[in-house]
Scaffold this active site. Structure first.
Site, PDB file in Angstrom:
ATOM      1  N   GLY A  46       0.868  -1.187   0.000  1.00  0.00           N
ATOM      2  CA  GLY A  46       0.000   0.000   0.000  1.00  0.00           C
ATOM      3  C   GLY A  46       0.896   1.224   0.000  1.00  0.00           C
ATOM      4  O   GLY A  46       1.978   1.215  -0.584  1.00  0.00           O
ATOM      5  N   ARG A  47       0.441   2.248   0.723  1.00  0.00           N
ATOM      6  CA  ARG A  47       1.209   3.495   0.761  1.00  0.00           C
ATOM      7  C   ARG A  47       2.625   3.289   1.319  1.00  0.00           C
ATOM      8  O   ARG A  47       3.606   3.731   0.732  1.00  0.00           O
ATOM      9  CB  ARG A  47       0.485   4.514   1.654  1.00  0.00           C
ATOM     10  N   ILE A  48       2.704   2.593   2.471  1.00  0.00           N
ATOM     11  CA  ILE A  48       4.023   2.424   3.100  1.00  0.00           C
ATOM     12  C   ILE A  48       4.887   1.490   2.249  1.00  0.00           C
ATOM     13  O   ILE A  48       6.078   1.744   2.025  1.00  0.00           O
ATOM     14  CB  ILE A  48       3.880   1.910   4.551  1.00  0.00           C
ATOM     15  N   ARG A  97       1.972  -5.390  12.329  1.00  0.00           N
ATOM     16  CA  ARG A  97       1.440  -5.689  13.653  1.00  0.00           C
ATOM     17  C   ARG A  97       1.971  -7.062  14.085  1.00  0.00           C
ATOM     18  O   ARG A  97       2.039  -7.993  13.275  1.00  0.00           O
ATOM     19  CB  ARG A  97      -0.088  -5.734  13.641  1.00  0.00           C
ATOM     20  N   GLU A 145       2.923  -7.137  23.009  1.00  0.00           N
ATOM     21  CA  GLU A 145       3.643  -5.875  23.212  1.00  0.00           C
ATOM     22  C   GLU A 145       3.212  -5.297  24.546  1.00  0.00           C
ATOM     23  O   GLU A 145       2.001  -5.235  24.779  1.00  0.00           O
ATOM     24  CB  GLU A 145       3.281  -4.869  22.106  1.00  0.00           C
ATOM     25  N   HIS A 184       8.138  -0.868  18.582  1.00  0.00           N
ATOM     26  CA  HIS A 184       7.012  -0.260  17.867  1.00  0.00           C
ATOM     27  C   HIS A 184       7.249   1.237  17.672  1.00  0.00           C
ATOM     28  O   HIS A 184       6.525   2.067  18.229  1.00  0.00           O
ATOM     29  CB  HIS A 184       5.695  -0.520  18.607  1.00  0.00           C
TER      30      HIS A 184
HETATM   31  C1  GLV Z   1       1.237   2.532  14.164  1.00  0.00           C
HETATM   32  O1  GLV Z   1       1.524   1.424  14.433  1.00  0.00           O
HETATM   33  C2  GLV Z   1       0.201   2.922  13.262  1.00  0.00           C
HETATM   34  O2  GLV Z   1      -0.616   2.081  12.850  1.00  0.00           O
HETATM   35  O3  GLV Z   1       0.144   4.097  12.944  1.00  0.00           O
END
Ligand code: GLV
Length: 326
Positions: free
Chosen positions: A158-160, A240, A269, A288
């Site tokens: 996706g974007r990331i 995640r 976590e 995280h």
């Molecule tokens: C961080 O984990 C987010 O989803 O922005």
């Protein structure tokens, strides 16, 4: 009798610049600690809260919503919202917003840092230096793996993912990806190639997980998937924790079935200090911090606040997750 201004509850301290616009439209109450707010306190605060600015650490579920009769909007300060039961909000006509876009580049930077860090044994090297065990320079000491010219497999482009692929171009990497559908833009502009999941697992030198967490992606990477990876390959999870089966990963790393893993997210976590993953030198773990730059966290806080301010003034919030309730 004068009407009470609506109450906004913010579950963590945030930059004042982000919160200032909210102070003019509501009675603002902010949890004054770096620690996550307790469930008990949150339930207490929500009795008269109209707008909640929450973090990924808060579980927003039916039980909580039942005790928040005035709640109309939840602005989650994250792009992911697996901490929120979206149908439960929608059933009550409560809007959910997230913070997409503003954290893309920062999270891609961290994802790339994880790839470089595990491939070049940065964490392990640093631990050795600090422990007084400097590995004396020698041609075969502390060898790692090249990132440049390697094959990068992105699960969830996706974007990331696209921002990671763009960085990979500078490293002359071949980029393959697996999504349910094709990302034509990434194919045309970044030269990414869609492959099925098995091909991605078996051909990648770096498998980077960037899918959102949901029922279909829970433990998406477990023993069968790890077995398909090359013994020289690395797994990177910047999405995640529960997307990767932690026990299966531990076994694969311990047995050198894969070369290493770098995790920005874990299950659970925080990861307890005695977790078996932390005994392995071929596992790099950071707490995280994907979006954790000063500038980006400020942008995330600002966008979350803007969503609330817009909604309370009768406008459409900029980034709704369940726009059908608007
Ligand atoms: C961080 O984990 C987010 O989803 O922005």
């Amino acid at each position: 009798m004068a009407q009470q201004p609506p109450k906004i509850y913010v579950t963590r301290q945030l930059p004042e610049a982000a919160l200032a616009p909210l102070r003019t439209c509501a009675a603002l109450s902010v949890w004054e600690s770096e620690q996550a707010v307790s469930r008990e306190t949150l339930l207490h605060e929500l009795r008269d809260t109209v707008a909640l600015l929450s973090m990924v650490t808060e579980r927003i579920d039916d039980d909580l919503l039942d005790r928040a009769p005035q709640l109309r909007i939840v602005a989650n300060m994250a792009v992911g919202y697996d901490n929120v039961d979206v149908p439960a909000l929608t059933r009550r006509n409560i809007v959910l917003t997230n913070t997409p876009g503003v954290l893309t580049e920062t999270t891609a930077d961290l994802t790339f840092a994880l790839m470089l860090g595990i491939a070049r044994r940065i964490g392990e090297g640093e631990r050795r230096v600090r422990a007084g065990q400097w590995p004396v320079w020698s041609p075969f000491v502390f060898l790692g793996t090249d990132v440049h010219h390697a094959t990068l497999g992105i699960v969830g482009l996706g974007r990331i993912g696209a921002a990671v692929a763009r960085r990979a171009q500078g490293f002359d990497m071949r980029v393959i990806y697996h999504n349910r559908g094709h990302n034509r833009e990434a194919e045309e502009q970044l030269g990414c190639t869609w492959v099925d999941m098995d091909t991605l697992l078996s051909e990648s030198d770096f498998v980077v997980v960037l899918v959102p967490l949901g029922p279909e992606t829970h433990q998406l990477i477990s023993t069968p998937q790890l077995k398909k990876m090359k013994p020289t390959a690395f797994l990177v999870n910047a999405a995640r924790g529960p997307i990767v089966d932690a026990r299966a990963l531990h076994a694969a790393l311990r047995d050198k079935a894969i070369a290493g893993a770098a995790l920005d997210v874990t299950d659970p976590e925080p990861l307890p200090a005695d977790d078996p993953l932390l005994t392995l030198d071929n596992c790099l773990v950071v707490p995280h911090v994907g979006s954790a730059s000063i500038a980006t966290r400020t942008c995330m806080a600002t966008l979350a606040a803007e969503n609330i301010a817009a909604f309370l003034s009768g406008q459409r919030p900029p980034t709704p997750v369940n726009p059908e309730v608007l």
